[in-house]
Design an enzyme around this catalytic site. Structure first.
Site, PDB file in Angstrom:
ATOM      1  N   ARG A 147       0.957  -1.337  -0.028  1.00 54.09           N
ATOM      2  CA  ARG A 147      -0.151  -0.048  -0.087  1.00 54.09           C
ATOM      3  C   ARG A 147       0.642   1.085   0.579  1.00 54.09           C
ATOM      4  O   ARG A 147       0.336   2.499  -0.581  1.00 54.09           O
ATOM      5  CB  ARG A 147      -1.226   0.062   1.223  1.00 54.09           C
ATOM      6  CG  ARG A 147      -2.298   0.806   1.107  1.00 54.09           C
ATOM      7  CD  ARG A 147      -3.090   1.163   2.419  1.00 54.09           C
ATOM      8  NE  ARG A 147      -1.961   1.316   3.699  1.00 54.09           N
ATOM      9  CZ  ARG A 147      -2.835   0.624   4.985  1.00 54.09           C
ATOM     10  NH1 ARG A 147      -2.772  -0.533   4.556  1.00 54.09           N
ATOM     11  NH2 ARG A 147      -1.923   0.880   5.740  1.00 54.09           N
ATOM     12  N   ASP A 171      -3.828  22.419 -10.121  1.00 55.61           N
ATOM     13  CA  ASP A 171      -4.298  21.173 -10.802  1.00 55.61           C
ATOM     14  C   ASP A 171      -3.505  21.659 -12.178  1.00 55.61           C
ATOM     15  O   ASP A 171      -3.833  23.039 -13.080  1.00 55.61           O
ATOM     16  CB  ASP A 171      -6.089  21.059 -11.185  1.00 55.61           C
ATOM     17  CG  ASP A 171      -6.259  19.912 -11.695  1.00 55.61           C
ATOM     18  OD1 ASP A 171      -4.930  19.659 -12.777  1.00 55.61           O
ATOM     19  OD2 ASP A 171      -6.983  19.568 -11.257  1.00 55.61           O
ATOM     20  N   LYS A 183      -4.692  11.488 -18.148  1.00 58.06           N
ATOM     21  CA  LYS A 183      -4.980  11.807 -19.723  1.00 58.06           C
ATOM     22  C   LYS A 183      -3.459  11.630 -19.989  1.00 58.06           C
ATOM     23  O   LYS A 183      -3.045  11.094 -20.145  1.00 58.06           O
ATOM     24  CB  LYS A 183      -4.856  13.829 -19.413  1.00 58.06           C
ATOM     25  CG  LYS A 183      -5.532  13.447 -18.242  1.00 58.06           C
ATOM     26  CD  LYS A 183      -7.622  13.248 -18.602  1.00 58.06           C
ATOM     27  CE  LYS A 183      -8.463  13.673 -17.745  1.00 58.06           C
ATOM     28  NZ  LYS A 183      -8.931  14.655 -16.753  1.00 58.06           N
ATOM     29  N   TYR A 234     -12.256  22.110 -12.407  1.00 56.16           N
ATOM     30  CA  TYR A 234     -12.339  21.153 -12.659  1.00 56.16           C
ATOM     31  C   TYR A 234     -13.291  20.343 -11.573  1.00 56.16           C
ATOM     32  O   TYR A 234     -13.787  20.764 -10.625  1.00 56.16           O
ATOM     33  CB  TYR A 234     -11.239  19.744 -12.486  1.00 56.16           C
ATOM     34  CG  TYR A 234     -12.010  18.618 -12.869  1.00 56.16           C
ATOM     35  CD1 TYR A 234     -12.952  18.138 -14.087  1.00 56.16           C
ATOM     36  CD2 TYR A 234     -11.504  17.535 -11.551  1.00 56.16           C
ATOM     37  CE1 TYR A 234     -12.632  17.333 -14.559  1.00 56.16           C
ATOM     38  CE2 TYR A 234     -11.801  16.179 -12.818  1.00 56.16           C
ATOM     39  CZ  TYR A 234     -12.782  16.625 -13.460  1.00 56.16           C
ATOM     40  OH  TYR A 234     -12.818  14.670 -13.786  1.00 56.16           O
TER      41      TYR A 234
HETATM   42  C1  LIG Z   1      -9.745  14.685 -15.640  1.00 50.75           C
HETATM   43  C2  LIG Z   1      -9.155  15.267 -14.241  1.00 50.75           C
HETATM   44  C3  LIG Z   1      -9.148  15.722 -13.163  1.00 50.75           C
HETATM   45  C4  LIG Z   1      -9.499  13.997 -12.561  1.00 50.75           C
HETATM   46  O1  LIG Z   1      -8.912  12.996 -12.771  1.00 50.75           O
HETATM   47  P1  LIG Z   1      -9.493  11.832 -13.000  1.00 50.75           P
HETATM   48  O2  LIG Z   1      -8.087  11.188 -13.153  1.00 50.75           O
HETATM   49  O3  LIG Z   1     -10.270  11.319 -13.859  1.00 50.75           O
HETATM   50  O4  LIG Z   1      -9.875  11.374 -11.318  1.00 50.75           O
HETATM   51  C5  LIG Z   1      -8.869  16.136 -12.840  1.00 50.75           C
HETATM   52  N1  LIG Z   1      -8.755  17.397 -12.841  1.00 50.75           N
HETATM   53  C6  LIG Z   1      -8.108  17.769 -14.306  1.00 50.75           C
HETATM   54  C7  LIG Z   1      -8.038  19.103 -14.303  1.00 50.75           C
HETATM   55  C8  LIG Z   1      -8.812  17.154 -15.192  1.00 50.75           C
HETATM   56  O5  LIG Z   1      -9.064  17.100 -16.289  1.00 50.75           O
END
Ligand SMILES: *Cc1c(COP(=O)(O)O)cnc(C)c1O
Length: 404
Positions: A54, A179, A204, A107
């Site tokens: 973990r 972010d 992403k 987001y």
């Molecule tokens: C998709 C996204 C997230 C979240 O990512 P996941 O892996 O889908 O939980 C966070 N911030 C932004 C800007 C995103 O586009």
């Protein structure tokens, strides 16, 4: 090392893996130790070595090391999704009675987290105009703990003055979180602009192939302890297969992003010249909102942007989207393939609403040949035009004569 060399080099430890270039996938829970002393030593260092599945295994440690190097951070923490990275970053610093400042272009699921999880633990959120700049200082209260940025903003792509906001917040003793999923550390390094904690949905562009879920939190030395502790207390253990794929994706991040950017610039420029389009929200496009700040702070752009259409009748944008061949309809982005999605930013905003004249579509431009993408879009716009024509003179004139 320059960033492309970091991408190829960081996190590699061939000697530990029989010479294998990539660290193998470790499916582990229990780690066995030869002696009590060895076990106790590993327990003391459980955040930096291999002690129990973990807390991390060789594949996640290699990924964390590589991403921390790319981002210029002290260390990174891998967690099972981008949203898990956001929750980790927030919970690392807030306590009941605290107040947080969050960009209004955040987001959507981050907003939900603030409006439910944080609210229920007694943390109050104030959303602020993403273009607030130094005026952020006016919103800081004695109990304000952190400022949460996202640039460009989700769906609407406002570019924030990160250094100015971060300096104002840090001057008042606040933590700054950002972010950075859109640019990735390849095109923007938040920690060099005053941010304490950079959050990445590795789902992403780092994964890059639409086949994994993973998040990364990159922290300065000062912020790392609380971040790692929060992730440990939340019980987050990223899947070893996903860590492997993310590390493999990271190796080609630079070449993929360069192509995403070139293709997106070509498609966005073409869309901007179309009469059906009111505005293209892509900071890399000269003249687009936020272009100057983007050019000042970012070294490149990824392939995600939004298009604001001129007013058009019911069903016209659906006809445009439904028949596209090279664009899939779906959430998420950052894979090799193109996507198009009708979005509704106006439903989320609470602090800085800006009405749009017509529907908004978010595009992710993939690695296809842009000529094929443009031909596909051209046919889509013809479908949109036919729906507008059927809607009668009012519908048609709305498409052709709406003010810009
Ligand atoms: C998709 C996204 C997230 C979240 O990512 P996941 O892996 O889908 O939980 C966070 N911030 C932004 C800007 C995103 O586009």
């Amino acid at each position: 090392m320059k960033k492309d060399t970091i991408l190829a080099r960081a996190g590699r430890h061939e000697a530990e893996f029989h010479g294998a270039i990539n660290p193998p996938v470790y499916h582990v829970s229990t780690i066995a130790f030869p002696t009590v002393a060895a076990f106790e030593e590993a327990a003391r260092n459980r955040f930096s070595g291999v002690y129990y599945g973990r807390y991390g295994q060789p594949t996640s440690l290699a990924l964390e090391e590589a991403v921390a190097a790319l981002d210029g951070g002290y260390r990174a923490v891998a967690v099972p999704s981008g949203l898990a990275a956001i929750v980790t970053g927030l919970l690392a610093f807030v306590r009941p009675g605290d107040h947080v400042l969050v960009t209004d272009a955040v987001y959507g699921p981050t907003r939900e987290t603030c409006n439910t999880l944080l609210r229920d633990m007694g943390v109050e959120t104030t959303y602020f105009d993403p273009l607030i700049g130094a005026d952020i200082g006016e919103l800081i209260r004695p109990n304000t703990r952190l400022v949460y940025l996202e640039s460009p903003g989700s769906l609407t792509f406002e570019v924030q003055d990160v250094p100015t906001i971060a300096a104002a917040a840090r001057g008042r003793g606040l933590r700054v979180l950002m972010d950075n999923t859109w640019a990735t550390p390849y095109y923007f390094r938040p920690l060099e602009h005053g941010v304490d904690v950079a959050i990445l949905a590795a789902t992403k562009y780092i994964g890059g192939h639409s086949d994994l879920m993973l998040g990364l939190v990159v922290a300065t030395e000062e912020a790392y302890g609380p971040v790692k502790a929060a992730s440990a207390r939340l019980g987050y253990a990223p899947a070893p297969d996903d860590c492997y794929l993310a590390l493999r994706g990271l190796r080609t991040l630079g070449v993929r992003l360069a192509r995403h950017q070139a293709n997106a610039l070509e498609v966005a420029s073409w869309l901007r010249r179309r009469p059906e389009v009111a505005e293209v929200l892509y900071p890399a496009l000269p003249g687009a909102p936020g272009h100057e700040l983007w050019a000042r702070d970012f070294s490149g752009a990824s392939g995600l942007f939004s298009v604001v259409f001129r007013p058009c009748p019911e069903g016209a944008v659906e006809a445009f989207l439904d028949g596209l061949t090279h664009f899939s309809i779906g959430v998420s982005w950052g894979g090799y393939e193109s996507l198009a999605l009708r979005v509704h930013p106006e439903r989320l905003r609470t602090a800085s609403f800006r009405p749009f004249p017509g529907p908004v579509v978010r595009f992710h431009i993939g690695l296809e040949d842009p000529d094929d993408l443009i031909a596909d879009l051209e046919q889509g716009l013809a479908r949109l035009g036919r729906v507008a024509a059927r809607a009668g003179p009012s519908g048609r004139s709305a498409v052709e004569e709406a003010p810009s």
